[in-house]
Enzyme design. Structure first.
Site, PDB file in Angstrom:
ATOM      1  N   SER A 110       8.801   3.595  -1.353  1.00  0.00           N
ATOM      2  CA  SER A 110       8.408   2.780  -2.377  1.00  0.00           C
ATOM      3  C   SER A 110       9.584   2.277  -3.092  1.00  0.00           C
ATOM      4  O   SER A 110      10.173   1.147  -2.649  1.00  0.00           O
ATOM      5  CB  SER A 110       7.610   3.977  -3.395  1.00  0.00           C
ATOM      6  OG  SER A 110       6.606   3.032  -4.179  1.00  0.00           O
ATOM      7  N   ASP A 210      -3.199   1.589   0.867  1.00  0.00           N
ATOM      8  CA  ASP A 210      -2.304   1.661  -0.163  1.00  0.00           C
ATOM      9  C   ASP A 210      -2.748   1.281  -1.648  1.00  0.00           C
ATOM     10  O   ASP A 210      -2.718  -0.106  -1.560  1.00  0.00           O
ATOM     11  CB  ASP A 210      -0.966   1.402   0.308  1.00  0.00           C
ATOM     12  CG  ASP A 210       0.288   1.878  -0.861  1.00  0.00           C
ATOM     13  OD1 ASP A 210       0.022   2.074  -1.936  1.00  0.00           O
ATOM     14  OD2 ASP A 210       1.372   1.858  -0.356  1.00  0.00           O
ATOM     15  N   HIS A 240      -0.586   5.404  -0.143  1.00  0.00           N
ATOM     16  CA  HIS A 240       0.864   5.147  -0.321  1.00  0.00           C
ATOM     17  C   HIS A 240       2.052   6.230   0.128  1.00  0.00           C
ATOM     18  O   HIS A 240       3.191   5.783   0.366  1.00  0.00           O
ATOM     19  CB  HIS A 240       0.622   5.088  -2.022  1.00  0.00           C
ATOM     20  CG  HIS A 240       2.142   4.713  -2.439  1.00  0.00           C
ATOM     21  ND1 HIS A 240       2.848   3.474  -2.138  1.00  0.00           N
ATOM     22  CD2 HIS A 240       2.972   5.184  -3.333  1.00  0.00           C
ATOM     23  CE1 HIS A 240       3.745   3.289  -2.715  1.00  0.00           C
ATOM     24  NE2 HIS A 240       4.045   4.466  -3.337  1.00  0.00           N
TER      25      HIS A 240
END
Length: 266
Positions: A110, A210, A240
């Site tokens: 991320s 996601d 995610h």
């Protein structure tokens, strides 16, 4: 469960001095000479499911691995209301220094994917020893601008501008702070201009379910990277976190293929 006792590293000067928790599993002289550096996401830490699974995988194969908590995360003290991408990039750079002499594969999850790109770009520009490879999991590149500011309503933007702070709802827990400082400082580190020189192969793993980082965001990154050696894997039912058993095996296989490539080239 993580049984490794954390160590601490001092980073920064004066009022910006921070104490960072990290865990380094060094394979020593009998190891492979390769090291993995884990860069966690925003509000995540070094004991996430993916980080621990990868640490076990690396240890079993004689590779070193370094995990750490950004300031204001996990075991690292700090005030999130004062934090910024630049701070966390500086911290990642300092951690990379602990792996001097090893070929390093950086795995960024991320926001950690954005920081991985910034780290690689800085090394390429400075002429330093390039990273061996990058693995980006749902990379939230330019997160503060593309995934925060541009997604906000005009009302929320005005709140950030006037009050300096907005608490955004989260799918994973309590609302989290987005500060004007985080947004403004993030604009100094955008990669959206394209032609990102990283000097290393890049592998991207992205879930198509996601809700935080749309798969189109990962696809756009492919065009921004100057390297020809970029592969994007879209996981149709992936979320995610990509922390399910199948996701972890995919991550390990991705890193294993890069390890083999790096070893064959030395």
């Amino acid at each position: 469960m993580d049984q490794q006792e954390p160590q601490f590293l001092e980073v920064g000067q004066g009022p910006k001095r921070r104490r960072l928790a990290y865990a380094l599993a060094d394979s020593g002289p009998g190891g492979s000479g390769l090291a993995l550096l884990w860069l966690p996401g925003f509000l995540s830490d070094m004991v996430s499911t993916k980080a621990l699974a990868l640490a076990d995988w690396a240890e079993a194969r004689g590779h070193s691995m370094l995990r750490f908590d950004y300031s204001g995360h996990g075991l690292s003290p700090g005030n999130l209301l004062e934090a910024s991408i630049g701070d966390w990039l500086e911290e990642a750079t300092s951690m990379l220094g602990l792996l001097k002499g090893k070929r390093v594969i950086v795995i960024g999850s991320s926001m950690g994917g954005w920081i991985a790109l910034l780290l690689a770009r800085a090394l390429a520009k400075s002429g330093g020893v390039p990273l061996a490879a990058l693995v980006l999991i749902a990379p939230a590149w330019d997160m503060t601008e593309k995934l925060m500011w541009e997604k906000m309503s005009e009302k929320t933007r005005r709140l950030v501008e006037t009050e300096g702070l907005y608490y955004a709802p989260s799918l994973y827990g309590d609302p989290y702070p987005i500060t004007k400082h985080l947004i403004d400082e993030g604009r100094k580190h955008l990669v959206v201009g394209g032609g990102i020189e990283v000097g290393a192969p890049v592998r991207i793993l992205q879930g198509m379910r996601d809700p935080d980082v749309p798969w189109q965001h990962a696809l756009a990154l492919v065009d921004l990277l100057a390297s020809d050696d970029v592969q994007l894997t879209l996981v149709k039912d992936g979320d995610h976190r990509l922390s399910e058993p199948g996701d972890l095996r995919r991550l390990e296989a991705t890193v294993a293929a890069l390890v083999e490539r790096v070893q064959d080239s030395t």
